[in-house]
Design a protein around this motif. Sequence first.
Motif, PDB file in Angstrom:
ATOM      1  N   GLU A 123      -1.305   1.910   4.247  1.00 24.23           N
ATOM      2  CA  GLU A 123      -2.699   1.585   4.581  1.00 24.23           C
ATOM      3  C   GLU A 123      -3.517   1.125   3.369  1.00 24.23           C
ATOM      4  OE1 GLU A 123      -4.065   4.428   7.979  1.00 24.23           O
ATOM      5  OE2 GLU A 123      -2.606   5.504   6.760  1.00 24.23           O
ATOM      6  N   LEU A 124      -2.950   0.197   2.625  1.00 23.92           N
ATOM      7  CA  LEU A 124      -3.691  -0.354   1.479  1.00 23.92           C
ATOM      8  C   LEU A 124      -3.921  -1.849   1.635  1.00 23.92           C
ATOM      9  CD1 LEU A 124      -2.107   1.462  -1.624  1.00 23.92           C
ATOM     10  CD2 LEU A 124      -4.424   1.725  -0.757  1.00 23.92           C
ATOM     11  N   THR A 125      -3.653  -2.378   2.840  1.00 24.75           N
ATOM     12  CA  THR A 125      -3.745  -3.829   3.037  1.00 24.75           C
ATOM     13  C   THR A 125      -5.105  -4.383   2.610  1.00 24.75           C
ATOM     14  OG1 THR A 125      -2.208  -3.616   4.862  1.00 24.75           O
ATOM     15  CG2 THR A 125      -3.430  -5.684   4.713  1.00 24.75           C
ATOM     16  N   GLU A 126      -6.174  -3.703   3.006  1.00 22.28           N
ATOM     17  CA  GLU A 126      -7.494  -4.269   2.685  1.00 22.28           C
ATOM     18  C   GLU A 126      -7.870  -4.099   1.209  1.00 22.28           C
ATOM     19  OE1 GLU A 126     -10.851  -2.157   4.428  1.00 22.28           O
ATOM     20  OE2 GLU A 126      -9.450  -0.664   5.208  1.00 22.28           O
ATOM     21  N   TRP A 127      -7.074  -3.323   0.473  1.00 23.98           N
ATOM     22  CA  TRP A 127      -7.344  -3.111  -0.948  1.00 23.98           C
ATOM     23  C   TRP A 127      -6.421  -3.933  -1.837  1.00 23.98           C
ATOM     24  CZ3 TRP A 127     -11.399   0.058  -2.145  1.00 23.98           C
ATOM     25  CH2 TRP A 127     -11.865   0.891  -1.110  1.00 23.98           C
ATOM     26  N   LYS A 128      -5.598  -4.762  -1.242  1.00 20.97           N
ATOM     27  CA  LYS A 128      -4.510  -5.371  -2.003  1.00 20.97           C
ATOM     28  C   LYS A 128      -4.977  -6.220  -3.189  1.00 20.97           C
ATOM     29  CE  LYS A 128      -3.713  -9.184   1.270  1.00 20.97           C
ATOM     30  NZ  LYS A 128      -4.172 -10.384   0.582  1.00 20.97           N
ATOM     31  N   ASP A 129      -6.144  -6.824  -3.088  1.00 22.35           N
ATOM     32  CA  ASP A 129      -6.607  -7.677  -4.187  1.00 22.35           C
ATOM     33  C   ASP A 129      -7.555  -6.978  -5.147  1.00 22.35           C
ATOM     34  OD1 ASP A 129      -5.087  -9.881  -3.360  1.00 22.35           O
ATOM     35  OD2 ASP A 129      -6.573 -10.349  -1.824  1.00 22.35           O
ATOM     36  N   LYS A 130      -7.666  -5.663  -4.994  1.00 24.14           N
ATOM     37  CA  LYS A 130      -8.521  -4.890  -5.904  1.00 24.14           C
ATOM     38  C   LYS A 130      -7.707  -4.387  -7.092  1.00 24.14           C
ATOM     39  CE  LYS A 130     -12.546  -4.443  -3.538  1.00 24.14           C
ATOM     40  NZ  LYS A 130     -12.369  -5.694  -2.784  1.00 24.14           N
ATOM     41  N   MET A 131      -8.368  -4.323  -8.237  1.00 21.88           N
ATOM     42  CA  MET A 131      -7.740  -3.804  -9.449  1.00 21.88           C
ATOM     43  C   MET A 131      -7.378  -2.325  -9.248  1.00 21.88           C
ATOM     44  SD  MET A 131      -7.292  -5.857 -11.867  1.00 21.88           S
ATOM     45  CE  MET A 131      -8.385  -7.166 -12.301  1.00 21.88           C
ATOM     46  N   VAL A 132      -6.192  -1.913  -9.675  1.00 19.05           N
ATOM     47  CA  VAL A 132      -5.750  -0.536  -9.428  1.00 19.05           C
ATOM     48  C   VAL A 132      -6.619   0.483 -10.169  1.00 19.05           C
ATOM     49  CG1 VAL A 132      -3.796   1.057  -9.640  1.00 19.05           C
ATOM     50  CG2 VAL A 132      -3.404  -1.285  -8.945  1.00 19.05           C
ATOM     51  N   LYS A 133      -7.277   0.049 -11.255  1.00 16.00           N
ATOM     52  CA  LYS A 133      -8.118   1.012 -11.987  1.00 16.00           C
ATOM     53  C   LYS A 133      -9.292   1.510 -11.149  1.00 16.00           C
ATOM     54  CE  LYS A 133     -10.664  -2.504 -14.574  1.00 16.00           C
ATOM     55  NZ  LYS A 133     -10.731  -3.155 -15.860  1.00 16.00           N
ATOM     56  N   THR A 134      -9.618   0.793 -10.067  1.00 11.64           N
ATOM     57  CA  THR A 134     -10.700   1.249  -9.197  1.00 11.64           C
ATOM     58  C   THR A 134     -10.182   2.199  -8.108  1.00 11.64           C
ATOM     59  OG1 THR A 134     -10.434  -0.578  -7.629  1.00 11.64           O
ATOM     60  CG2 THR A 134     -11.904  -0.960  -9.488  1.00 11.64           C
ATOM     61  N   PHE A 135      -8.870   2.453  -8.072  1.00  9.51           N
ATOM     62  CA  PHE A 135      -8.264   3.290  -7.027  1.00  9.51           C
ATOM     63  C   PHE A 135      -8.395   4.780  -7.350  1.00  9.51           C
ATOM     64  CE2 PHE A 135      -4.885   0.302  -4.961  1.00  9.51           C
ATOM     65  CZ  PHE A 135      -5.848  -0.681  -4.824  1.00  9.51           C
ATOM     66  N   SER A 136      -8.470   5.596  -6.289  1.00  9.78           N
ATOM     67  CA  SER A 136      -8.434   7.051  -6.463  1.00  9.78           C
ATOM     68  C   SER A 136      -6.983   7.476  -6.721  1.00  9.78           C
ATOM     69  CB  SER A 136      -8.937   7.731  -5.201  1.00  9.78           C
ATOM     70  OG  SER A 136      -8.018   7.508  -4.152  1.00  9.78           O
ATOM     71  N   GLY A 137      -6.815   8.748  -7.139  1.00 12.31           N
ATOM     72  CA  GLY A 137      -5.467   9.266  -7.401  1.00 12.31           C
ATOM     73  C   GLY A 137      -4.550   9.141  -6.194  1.00 12.31           C
ATOM     74  N   GLY A 138      -5.099   9.440  -5.022  1.00  8.35           N
ATOM     75  CA  GLY A 138      -4.303   9.357  -3.798  1.00  8.35           C
ATOM     76  C   GLY A 138      -3.876   7.934  -3.483  1.00  8.35           C
ATOM     77  N   MET A 139      -4.782   6.987  -3.689  1.00  9.40           N
ATOM     78  CA  MET A 139      -4.454   5.574  -3.429  1.00  9.40           C
ATOM     79  C   MET A 139      -3.379   5.077  -4.387  1.00  9.40           C
ATOM     80  SD  MET A 139      -8.303   4.181  -2.913  1.00  9.40           S
ATOM     81  CE  MET A 139      -8.006   2.436  -2.629  1.00  9.40           C
ATOM     82  N   ARG A 140      -3.470   5.501  -5.652  1.00  3.67           N
ATOM     83  CA  ARG A 140      -2.460   5.089  -6.639  1.00  3.67           C
ATOM     84  C   ARG A 140      -1.090   5.619  -6.241  1.00  3.67           C
ATOM     85  NH1 ARG A 140      -5.543   5.618 -12.520  1.00  3.67           N
ATOM     86  NH2 ARG A 140      -7.409   4.551 -11.832  1.00  3.67           N
ATOM     87  N   ARG A 141      -1.100   6.861  -5.768  1.00  6.05           N
ATOM     88  CA  ARG A 141       0.150   7.483  -5.335  1.00  6.05           C
ATOM     89  C   ARG A 141       0.746   6.718  -4.169  1.00  6.05           C
ATOM     90  NH1 ARG A 141       2.773   9.299  -8.670  1.00  6.05           N
ATOM     91  NH2 ARG A 141       3.889  11.232  -8.439  1.00  6.05           N
TER      92      ARG A 141
END
Lengths: 326, 250
Positions: A123-141
């Motif tokens: 469930e990261l499709t809508e975040w695919k073009d965002k820089m990973v540094k803006t992701f939470s710990g759970g999203m990075r995982r």
Amino acid sequence: MDAVVVEKLEKKFNGFTAVDKISFNVKRGELFGFLGPNGAGKSTTIYMLTTLIAPTSGTANVNGFDIRTDSEAVRKSIGIVFQDPTVDIRLTAYDNLDIHGRLYGMAAQARKERIREVLELVELTEWKDKMVKTFSGGMRRRLEIARGLLHTPEVLFLDEPTLGLDPQTRRHIWQYIEKLRKGGIAMMLTTHYLEEADYLCDRVAIIDHGRIKALDTPRNLKGIIGGNIIRIEAREPQKLAEMLKKNGCCKAPKVEGTIVSFEVKEGGKLVPKIMSAASKAGIDVENIEMRMPSLEDVFIHYTGTSIREEKGAGGDMMMRRRARGF
Amino acid sequence: MAFEPGKIYAVWLREVKRFTNSKARIVSSLGQPILFLVALGGGLSAMLPGFNYLAFILPGIMAMTVMFTSIFSGVSIIWDREFGFLKEMLAAPTSRETIVLGRILGGATTAVFQGTVMFILGMLFTGVPIPPLMGIIGIFVLMTIFSCYLVAAGIAIASVVQEVETFQLLMNFLVMPLFFLSSALFPINQMPSWLQDISGLNPVSYAVDGMRGMLIGTSTFTIAYDFGVSLAVLLVAFLAASYFFNKTSI
């Protein structure tokens, strides 16, 4: 043939034995858990099985390939989610996956197709073009799990997949792992969270000081303890323990502070008996509790210590990273 | 060692994407060379009538730009180790040589881009006439060789050192001496002899000398000699980078 076959695998670092000739198999489609405290040798085993470090002796086959002689074939057929974060935070989620696909030699069409699939899965499709540094710990995982699956591996290694995540996010990650299990992939997971091993794994190996102390399904492991665990809080715990031993309620009560605890076959019948015996002897019982054994009890049974007592380098590492603003 | 162009491209792509993703770094890494060119070049030019010092140090400043970006790019493997991405690369079914090659080409791409920006600024503001096409191509080739060996040297150092704390130390005690003790700011043949000896041993001198020869027509050595030394250094640096990176582990 099983997905992973480990035979007398050993790793020494300057005379210190991190992994002490362990043997086990991971079946196809199985979720196999490695439960132990930090420093037990879990990550070292994963590093050997993923061909990142060479064993001192012994060997293992992963998907039928020997880890010592056929590392390239092993690497192509496995996915890894490391304990510490390994995504590039200065790239977008999509680029992290794209570069991974290229490093694993995936063709352009297959790569695009799979990136779409794995992004959807976590469930990261809508975040695919965002820089990973803006992701939470759970999203990075989740992104790391997606990346580990990108090249359709036959075995997925998950080294402490929920380390440092809050309980809610942990549950969320468990859901993805459950989903994967239904897909039929073999998984080997390490954890020092008892409830994680209990909840997720088909079979669990309890590892301590580089050795496997027990290996079975969580249900059977808990069955070893047999019956129930009774915990009594009393003002005079020593006196209570003596009395319980004398009248045959239990064989070896353990006293810790004001608490007396022991294992019994059928606790339900025993509780009233204990209460009446205690009141006859004039011992005040503050609280009595009966419960089913947990993996924690199994762990103590085999290693003599609680898994929660130990604090390891893993946690410190996370703290250091966070302090740097990572 | 298998030749894996697709995977070399993957490593290259990552370097270039990281570079284009951080606009602030692109601008800030150009700040120092521009300051040198304007303050030092402008200031000393006024004191040296009849000698276009601005034109003289332009290749030196281009080299400085390339040096900073190249070595930073090579040494940044230390950061990849600290932040974990190195594990992702070392765990992939990709040879170590492929990773080294991809990083060298990626680092060189970003550094030569920076050098080119300085070149264009120099052409616009220092009054140096635009060299003939062959000269421009020669400058680019030499700048690329120069950059590749610096990235390779950075990789070799980062593979051995491994600690983040030494990163700044390296930049100060390696990059600065290499730059100042070269022919970048002063003509070699007018230096005191001890400095001549040092800068003669410094490979940076030859890259700057060759670029200067092709840019403004004055050089201490022949262009061929400058190319020869630079290529030899590249070979040694690449072998060192491969050797030490091969020995590195997670």
